[in-house]
Design a protein around this motif. Structure first.
Motif, PDB file in Angstrom:
ATOM      1  N   VAL A 269       0.892  -1.240   0.024  1.00  0.00           N
ATOM      2  CA  VAL A 269      -0.181   0.001  -0.035  1.00  0.00           C
ATOM      3  C   VAL A 269       0.910   1.489  -0.077  1.00  0.00           C
ATOM      4  O   VAL A 269       1.736   1.363   0.846  1.00  0.00           O
ATOM      5  N   TRP A 270       0.446   2.137  -1.029  1.00  0.00           N
ATOM      6  CA  TRP A 270       1.434   3.295  -1.247  1.00  0.00           C
ATOM      7  C   TRP A 270       0.607   4.500  -0.737  1.00  0.00           C
ATOM      8  O   TRP A 270      -0.844   4.548  -0.980  1.00  0.00           O
ATOM      9  N   ASP A 271       1.022   5.576  -0.595  1.00  0.00           N
ATOM     10  CA  ASP A 271       0.335   6.979  -0.176  1.00  0.00           C
ATOM     11  C   ASP A 271      -0.554   7.529  -1.325  1.00  0.00           C
ATOM     12  O   ASP A 271      -0.252   6.824  -2.509  1.00  0.00           O
ATOM     13  N   LYS A 272      -1.097   8.575  -1.430  1.00  0.00           N
ATOM     14  CA  LYS A 272      -2.036   8.876  -2.260  1.00  0.00           C
ATOM     15  C   LYS A 272      -1.158   9.434  -3.546  1.00  0.00           C
ATOM     16  O   LYS A 272      -1.698   9.363  -4.741  1.00  0.00           O
ATOM     17  N   LYS A 276       5.471   6.884  -1.462  1.00  0.00           N
ATOM     18  CA  LYS A 276       5.696   6.346  -0.086  1.00  0.00           C
ATOM     19  C   LYS A 276       5.071   5.262   0.172  1.00  0.00           C
ATOM     20  O   LYS A 276       4.000   5.312   0.101  1.00  0.00           O
ATOM     21  N   LEU A 277       6.114   4.159   0.368  1.00  0.00           N
ATOM     22  CA  LEU A 277       5.371   2.834   0.738  1.00  0.00           C
ATOM     23  C   LEU A 277       4.743   2.795   2.318  1.00  0.00           C
ATOM     24  O   LEU A 277       5.394   3.332   3.235  1.00  0.00           O
ATOM     25  N   LEU A 278       3.474   2.875   2.373  1.00  0.00           N
ATOM     26  CA  LEU A 278       2.968   2.922   3.864  1.00  0.00           C
ATOM     27  C   LEU A 278       3.108   1.594   4.793  1.00  0.00           C
ATOM     28  O   LEU A 278       3.420   1.571   5.730  1.00  0.00           O
ATOM     29  N   THR A 279       2.691   0.489   4.200  1.00  0.00           N
ATOM     30  CA  THR A 279       2.789  -0.874   4.911  1.00  0.00           C
ATOM     31  C   THR A 279       2.592  -1.943   4.016  1.00  0.00           C
ATOM     32  O   THR A 279       2.302  -1.686   2.659  1.00  0.00           O
ATOM     33  N   THR A 280       2.851  -3.224   4.244  1.00  0.00           N
ATOM     34  CA  THR A 280       2.828  -4.181   3.620  1.00  0.00           C
ATOM     35  C   THR A 280       1.864  -5.384   4.126  1.00  0.00           C
ATOM     36  O   THR A 280       1.564  -5.515   5.437  1.00  0.00           O
ATOM     37  N   ASN A 308       0.031   2.291  12.792  1.00  0.00           N
ATOM     38  CA  ASN A 308      -1.174   2.912  12.510  1.00  0.00           C
ATOM     39  C   ASN A 308      -0.897   3.932  11.244  1.00  0.00           C
ATOM     40  O   ASN A 308      -1.023   4.946  10.920  1.00  0.00           O
ATOM     41  N   ALA A 309      -0.132   3.279  10.059  1.00  0.00           N
ATOM     42  CA  ALA A 309       0.048   3.867   8.819  1.00  0.00           C
ATOM     43  C   ALA A 309      -1.390   4.157   8.060  1.00  0.00           C
ATOM     44  O   ALA A 309      -1.222   4.998   7.322  1.00  0.00           O
ATOM     45  N   LEU A 310      -2.232   3.265   8.588  1.00  0.00           N
ATOM     46  CA  LEU A 310      -3.504   3.346   7.722  1.00  0.00           C
ATOM     47  C   LEU A 310      -4.662   3.907   8.562  1.00  0.00           C
ATOM     48  O   LEU A 310      -4.535   3.351   9.856  1.00  0.00           O
ATOM     49  N   PHE A 311      -5.553   4.674   8.002  1.00  0.00           N
ATOM     50  CA  PHE A 311      -6.583   5.202   8.633  1.00  0.00           C
ATOM     51  C   PHE A 311      -7.805   4.926   8.143  1.00  0.00           C
ATOM     52  O   PHE A 311      -7.690   4.873   6.674  1.00  0.00           O
ATOM     53  N   PRO A 312      -8.883   4.517   8.756  1.00  0.00           N
ATOM     54  CA  PRO A 312     -10.080   4.246   8.105  1.00  0.00           C
ATOM     55  C   PRO A 312     -10.530   5.347   6.914  1.00  0.00           C
ATOM     56  O   PRO A 312     -10.725   6.749   7.267  1.00  0.00           O
ATOM     57  N   ASN A 313     -11.014   4.852   5.802  1.00  0.00           N
ATOM     58  CA  ASN A 313     -11.438   5.748   4.783  1.00  0.00           C
ATOM     59  C   ASN A 313     -10.204   6.468   3.822  1.00  0.00           C
ATOM     60  O   ASN A 313     -10.606   7.362   3.339  1.00  0.00           O
ATOM     61  N   GLN A 314      -9.216   6.002   4.195  1.00  0.00           N
ATOM     62  CA  GLN A 314      -7.896   6.679   3.697  1.00  0.00           C
ATOM     63  C   GLN A 314      -7.681   6.098   2.263  1.00  0.00           C
ATOM     64  O   GLN A 314      -7.789   5.236   1.924  1.00  0.00           O
ATOM     65  N   PHE A 315      -7.465   7.006   1.162  1.00  0.00           N
ATOM     66  CA  PHE A 315      -7.119   6.782  -0.203  1.00  0.00           C
ATOM     67  C   PHE A 315      -5.790   6.318  -0.237  1.00  0.00           C
ATOM     68  O   PHE A 315      -4.698   7.105  -0.005  1.00  0.00           O
ATOM     69  N   VAL A 316      -5.521   5.177  -0.932  1.00  0.00           N
ATOM     70  CA  VAL A 316      -4.288   4.672  -1.276  1.00  0.00           C
ATOM     71  C   VAL A 316      -4.193   3.818  -2.572  1.00  0.00           C
ATOM     72  O   VAL A 316      -5.402   3.718  -3.222  1.00  0.00           O
ATOM     73  N   SER A 435      14.295  -0.900   8.672  1.00  0.00           N
ATOM     74  CA  SER A 435      13.143  -0.683   7.779  1.00  0.00           C
ATOM     75  C   SER A 435      12.837  -1.820   6.828  1.00  0.00           C
ATOM     76  O   SER A 435      13.330  -1.807   5.630  1.00  0.00           O
ATOM     77  N   PRO A 436      12.382  -2.848   7.387  1.00  0.00           N
ATOM     78  CA  PRO A 436      12.101  -3.801   6.319  1.00  0.00           C
ATOM     79  C   PRO A 436      11.373  -3.572   5.258  1.00  0.00           C
ATOM     80  O   PRO A 436      10.992  -4.576   4.611  1.00  0.00           O
ATOM     81  N   LYS A 437      10.361  -2.584   5.232  1.00  0.00           N
ATOM     82  CA  LYS A 437       9.612  -2.159   4.048  1.00  0.00           C
ATOM     83  C   LYS A 437      10.555  -1.723   2.924  1.00  0.00           C
ATOM     84  O   LYS A 437       9.815  -1.883   1.726  1.00  0.00           O
ATOM     85  N   ALA A 438      11.874  -1.609   3.004  1.00  0.00           N
ATOM     86  CA  ALA A 438      12.547  -1.212   1.798  1.00  0.00           C
ATOM     87  C   ALA A 438      12.587  -2.541   0.888  1.00  0.00           C
ATOM     88  O   ALA A 438      12.636  -2.207  -0.194  1.00  0.00           O
ATOM     89  N   ASN A 439      12.548  -3.713   1.332  1.00  0.00           N
ATOM     90  CA  ASN A 439      12.506  -4.872   0.228  1.00  0.00           C
ATOM     91  C   ASN A 439      11.350  -4.996  -0.095  1.00  0.00           C
ATOM     92  O   ASN A 439      10.527  -5.869   0.690  1.00  0.00           O
ATOM     93  N   THR A 440      10.881  -4.346  -0.858  1.00  0.00           N
ATOM     94  CA  THR A 440       9.205  -4.818  -1.432  1.00  0.00           C
ATOM     95  C   THR A 440       9.410  -5.807  -2.246  1.00  0.00           C
ATOM     96  O   THR A 440       9.913  -5.628  -3.152  1.00  0.00           O
ATOM     97  N   PHE A 441       8.556  -6.898  -1.851  1.00  0.00           N
ATOM     98  CA  PHE A 441       8.125  -8.146  -2.720  1.00  0.00           C
ATOM     99  C   PHE A 441       9.541  -8.808  -2.915  1.00  0.00           C
ATOM    100  O   PHE A 441       9.567  -9.822  -3.982  1.00  0.00           O
ATOM    101  N   ASN A 442      10.770  -8.563  -2.581  1.00  0.00           N
ATOM    102  CA  ASN A 442      11.808  -9.309  -2.525  1.00  0.00           C
ATOM    103  C   ASN A 442      12.353  -9.196  -4.104  1.00  0.00           C
ATOM    104  O   ASN A 442      12.497 -10.549  -4.519  1.00  0.00           O
ATOM    105  N   ARG A 443      12.290  -8.390  -4.643  1.00  0.00           N
ATOM    106  CA  ARG A 443      12.374  -8.244  -6.004  1.00  0.00           C
ATOM    107  C   ARG A 443      13.751  -8.785  -6.484  1.00  0.00           C
ATOM    108  O   ARG A 443      15.080  -8.620  -5.934  1.00  0.00           O
TER     109      ARG A 443
END
Length: 458
Positions: A269-272, A276-280, A308-316, A435-443
């Motif tokens: 999930v990335w921001d609007k 920026k990668l928000l979470t996996t 708490n990177a995601l908030f209800p009704n947040q557009f992503v 920051s384990p988010k940096a390895n997105t999808f273990n490309r």
């Protein structure tokens, strides 16, 4: 006398007019000569410029263009489904009172995280305490009557054994005992109900989550229809998005394959702004039908959301890794051009067989594109492994244009990595640990470092 006076005046007038006319003609003639001289000078300068342009312009047109090239290599391409999504709570509960009464205390802070069973508000308990006392007293009275009737029944049974009373009297007393037993049981139910109503004066959180704004203040008389606040469960949290119906069959097949392997399909999930990668998280479920109005199917992904990177009704922006294509022809996306006939690239005709100055020629090569993965694209047809194509300096090129290869794509990054040395490696290790988010999808994609040389990342 009058005619003799007029004649000199006429002569003088003619002389003046002639003088003015001669002066005007002379002025125009001088201006014309000046203009002719200026045009001649400009023509001469133009001819000299043309001569210089003729001497050097031809060489400039034939001068080869410096370009950066990359080779077609074998690599892995991730099949990523992108979509727009909305964060939704995993549960939504409206907190309200289960009994009518006066709201005496509100104990929560708006927007705070609450736990299941936590006390949120209280209703005046005194009316319910009074009702409980009444039913307890009635129950005590009826229990006493039951006990007395049971004692009488035992006496009647003794007298019956001595033939002192009729059997009908004993049966009537036994029936009275059963009536009192039913009354006592009813009283127990009334007591339990009164206790339950009293417990409802303490309003507790039914789930864990984030509570919203208070919708009623303390001191108000409320009923069971008045909401107090809304709680959203955000640990975990869901993101709902849609995909076209033509992708559903392949997605279901990938879900089944991952399930057999004991895995789930990863989701990012990335921001609007998609920067920026928000979470996996992972794919949770699919809807059981396709929306006929839009031709899409709803998909739900789940995220722990501990930060708490995601908030209800947040557009992503959602990226779903549905598959990985292995050992396909890969090329940088920068090399791809679009024309009226479709996609094409500028391919080096015969690498290393140019003139003594290293001048090569390029050819327009039509290609068939496959899946795009970031700055890499799969080539389905048109190029072979090892073919060199131009990735920079394309604007000045055309078919059969002369080029000089200034560098190979990837060499600059390789030099920077060598220059940074162990210090850069330590920094990368520290960032990867924090920051384990940096390895997105273990490309795993190939890195082009030189002609025909590929480093496969692990």
């Amino acid at each position: 006398m009058q005619k003799q006076n007029i004649l000199p005046k006429v002569i003088i007038t003619i002389a003046i007019v002639s003088a003015i006319g001669w002066w005007y003609w002379h002025k125009q003639e001088a201006a014309a000569q000046a203009n002719n001289g200026s045009d001649t000078s400009q023509d001469r300068r133009g001819d000299k410029g043309a001569e210089r342009g003729g001497k050097h312009g031809g060489n400039r047109g034939d001068k080869p263009t410096p370009v950066v090239v990359a080779a077609v290599v074998k690599g892995d391409i991730r099949v990523i489904q992108t979509a727009l999504g909305t964060a939704t709570p995993s549960a939504v509960v409206t907190v309200s009172s289960r009994v009518n009464g006066q709201l005496t205390r509100v104990l929560f802070k708006e927007g705070q995280l609450v736990q299941k069973g936590e006390l949120l508000a209280e209703i005046d308990p005194r009316p319910f305490l009074t009702a409980l006392t009444q039913v307890q007293g009635q129950a005590t009275r009826n229990q006493a009557l039951l006990k007395n009737s049971q004692i009488d029944l035992e006496r009647f049974k003794t007298l019956q054994s001595q033939d002192s009373i009729a059997s009908q009297q004993v049966d009537a007393q036994a029936s009275l005992v059963q009536q009192y037993q039913g009354t006592v049981q009813a009283d127990q139910g009334l007591v339990e109900n009164a206790k339950l109503q009293l417990s409802f004066t303490r309003i507790t959180s039914p789930i864990s989550g984030r509570i919203g704004l208070r919708q009623v203040d303390g001191g108000n008389n409320i009923t069971t229809t008045n909401p107090i606040a809304v709680i959203n469960a955000v640990h975990p949290i869901h993101v709902v998005f849609t995909l076209p119906e033509d992708r559903v069959a392949d997605l279901i097949a990938q879900i089944q394959t991952a399930k057999q392997a004991g895995k789930t399909l990863p989701v990012e999930v990335w921001d609007k702004a998609n920067s920026k990668l928000l979470t996996t998280g992972h794919l949770e479920s699919l809807d059981n039908q396709i929306d006929t109005t839009s031709g899409t199917v709803k998909i739900k992904a789940q995220f722990t959301n501990t930060d708490n990177a995601l908030f209800p009704n947040q557009f992503v922006n959602v990226k779903l890794l549905s598959n990985t294509l292995h050992n396909v022809n890969v090329l940088p996306s920068a090399a791809i051009q679009q024309g009226s006939a479709g996609a094409y690239v500028y391919r080096i005709r015969q690498l290393g067989k140019g003139d003594k100055n290293g001048v090569e020629t390029v050819a327009v090569q039509a290609v068939k594109l496959g899946q795009v993965d970031g700055d890499q694209v799969a080539i389905l047809d048109g190029l072979n492994i090892g073919d060199q194509v131009v990735v920079s300096g394309i604007d000045k090129l055309k078919d059969n244009a002369k080029v000089v290869i200034s560098s190979v794509s990837g060499e600059r990054n390789a030099a920077e990595r060598d220059h940074s040395g162990n210090k850069h490696k330590k920094r990368q290790h520290s960032q990867a640990t924090q920051s384990p988010k940096a390895n997105t999808f273990n490309r795993k994609v190939p890195l082009i470092t030189s002609f025909g040389h590929v480093n496969q990342s692990n």
